[in-house]
Design an enzyme around this catalytic site. Structure first.
Site, PDB file in Angstrom:
ATOM      1  NE  ARG A 113      -2.325   0.658   3.668  1.00  9.22           N
ATOM      2  CZ  ARG A 113      -1.657   1.425   4.545  1.00  9.22           C
ATOM      3  NH1 ARG A 113      -1.442   2.697   4.287  1.00  9.22           N
ATOM      4  NH2 ARG A 113      -1.208   0.906   5.670  1.00  9.22           N
ATOM      5  CE1 TYR A 156     -17.027  11.094 -15.410  1.00 10.89           C
ATOM      6  CE2 TYR A 156     -15.618  11.239 -13.477  1.00 10.89           C
ATOM      7  CZ  TYR A 156     -16.479  10.509 -14.289  1.00 10.89           C
ATOM      8  OH  TYR A 156     -16.775   9.214 -13.978  1.00 10.89           O
ATOM      9  CG  ASP A 196      -9.728  15.599 -15.888  1.00 14.66           C
ATOM     10  OD1 ASP A 196      -9.124  15.005 -16.806  1.00 14.66           O
ATOM     11  OD2 ASP A 196     -10.665  15.069 -15.260  1.00 14.66           O
ATOM     12  CE  LYS A 237     -13.212   7.661 -18.946  1.00 13.70           C
ATOM     13  NZ  LYS A 237     -12.952   7.576 -17.490  1.00 13.70           N
TER      14      LYS A 237
END
Length: 414
Positions: free
Chosen positions: A65, A128, A204, A229
């Protein structure tokens, strides 16, 4: 340990070094060191923990992690791609690696966490939808103040960033082009205005990818990607990433990932790096297809409006041409017949895939206002098209037939 940048090409006649192009770096960055017998590609590192005892040294691998070699090749490659303009601008080419997250929204959340409690965030009203949902949720809990703006109206954005009685913004969040309206922000002007008042700027850049736009070169503090994407490109992983030139911001983003557990799986990151190798080919083909489809759709009898910065008549065309290396492969189309016509179009296609994601090798489309959380100022009949790499004539034949069928379905609902 990976080698993020290949040996530099020979200097140009003027003595300045010639940096590899982003298209080359997408293939070459993040490879293992070139030693005899070494693998060409990085391996998938599948372990949750590492051998460790005593007080861990700085950077020592302890637990999956916190850090793992599985992330490093992709993080280095993406960071190199986002910094390919630095040599030309005189800025350092080196810097922190990217930070990969479990999803694009995990990357968004980590970036928003940089804002102090009670801080102001200026955000495009068209962005978004889940980013807007997150900001709305935080505002509803009194943790942030959120000011939506028309990102194409530079004067209005600058005024919002400077603020009034509420004080200046702490974060200017930008999308360019925006999702799903494809508005284009004046990045250099807005970044400069935000920095004048001490605000951070996050961009973004999912739609543009580092091949078409590199916000760090315009002074942005953080670049955010939905790796799901275009970067991964095959609709088979869910990942996100951030890139920054600021070591302190990078450390804070990594700390957020570690504490909140928004970590990426090793195999997913390996797939994303494999997808990155063909990014240039995929973007080039998809963009060529999108430009041709936009031109034909703009002249179609059953289309009310086409949104695409590559069209000379698009409101964002001149701005995109000045600050981007291409116009991307996302279109917004409003067919005749309103929302019913848009739904009929989506139902009528056979090659195009009705789906909510984008940036894969396949062409997808959807009516965005089918989501209740989509911005209310997005036209109810707007269909977002993510153009893939199929033969453009096949894509057109399917769209043309579907638009004809949809026009009759829309008439039936008038």
């Amino acid at each position: 340990m990976t080698t993020p940048v290949p040996d530099a090409p020979a200097p140009r006649p003027d003595g300045r070094p010639t940096a590899p192009s982003p298209r080359t770096l997408a293939v070459s960055a993040g490879r293992p060191a070139r030693t005899p017998g070494a693998a060409l590609n990085p391996s998938v590192v599948l372990t949750s923990t590492f051998v460790s005892q005593g007080t861990p040294a700085t950077g020592e691998l302890v637990y999956g992690r916190i850090g793992t070699p599985a992330w490093e090749p992709f993080e280095e490659a993406l960071a190199v791609l986002e910094r390919t303009d630095h040599a030309a601008t005189g800025r350092p080419v080196t810097g922190p690696p990217a930070t990969v997250f479990a999803s694009g929204m995990a990357a968004v959340d980590a970036t928003v966490s940089l804002v102090p409690v009670g801080g102001r965030v200026v955000v495009p009203r068209h962005a978004y939808q889940v980013t807007l949902v997150l900001l709305g949720e935080l505002a509803g809990r009194g943790l942030l103040r959120v000011d939506p703006v028309d990102v194409a109206d530079t004067d209005a954005v600058v005024a919002a960033v400077r603020g009034g009685a509420d004080g200046p913004a702490d974060l200017l969040w930008l999308e360019s082009p925006t999702n799903p309206m494809l508005e284009v922000a004046d990045l250099p002007t807005l970044v400069a205005a935000a920095h004048e008042v001490g605000a951070l700027v996050a961009v973004d850049s999912t739609f543009a990818t580092p091949l078409l736009q590199r916000p760090l070169a315009h002074g942005a503090d953080v670049v955010v990607h939905s790796v799901t994407k275009y970067l991964a490109g095959h609709s088979d992983v869910v990942l996100g990433a951030t890139v920054t030139d600021d070591p302190d911001l990078h450390a804070r983003l990594v700390a957020h990932r570690t504490t909140h557990g928004a970590i990426a799986g090793p195999f997913e990151v390996w797939l994303a790096l494999r997808g990155l190798r063909t990014l240039a080919l995929r973007v080039e083909r998809a963009q060529q297809n999108a430009a041709e489809l936009a031109r034909r759709l703009a002249a179609h009898a059953h289309v009310v409006e086409v949104r695409y910065p590559g069209l000379p008549g698009d409101p964002g065309h001149a701005r995109a041409a000045a600050q981007m290396d291409g116009f991307g492969a996302i279109l917004g189309v409003r067919p005749v017949g309103g929302a019913a016509g848009a739904d009929a179009l989506v139902a009528a296609v056979r090659l195009w895939v009705p789906a909510t994601s984008l940036g894969g090798v396949e062409s997808t489309l959807e009516r965005r206002r089918r989501f209740a959380t989509e911005s209310a100022t997005v036209p109810d009949d707007l269909v977002r098209l993510s153009v893939g790499i199929e033969d453009v004539e096949d894509l057109w034949a399917d769209l043309d037939a579907a638009l004809d069928a949809a026009s009759h379905a829309g008439d039936a609902h008038v």
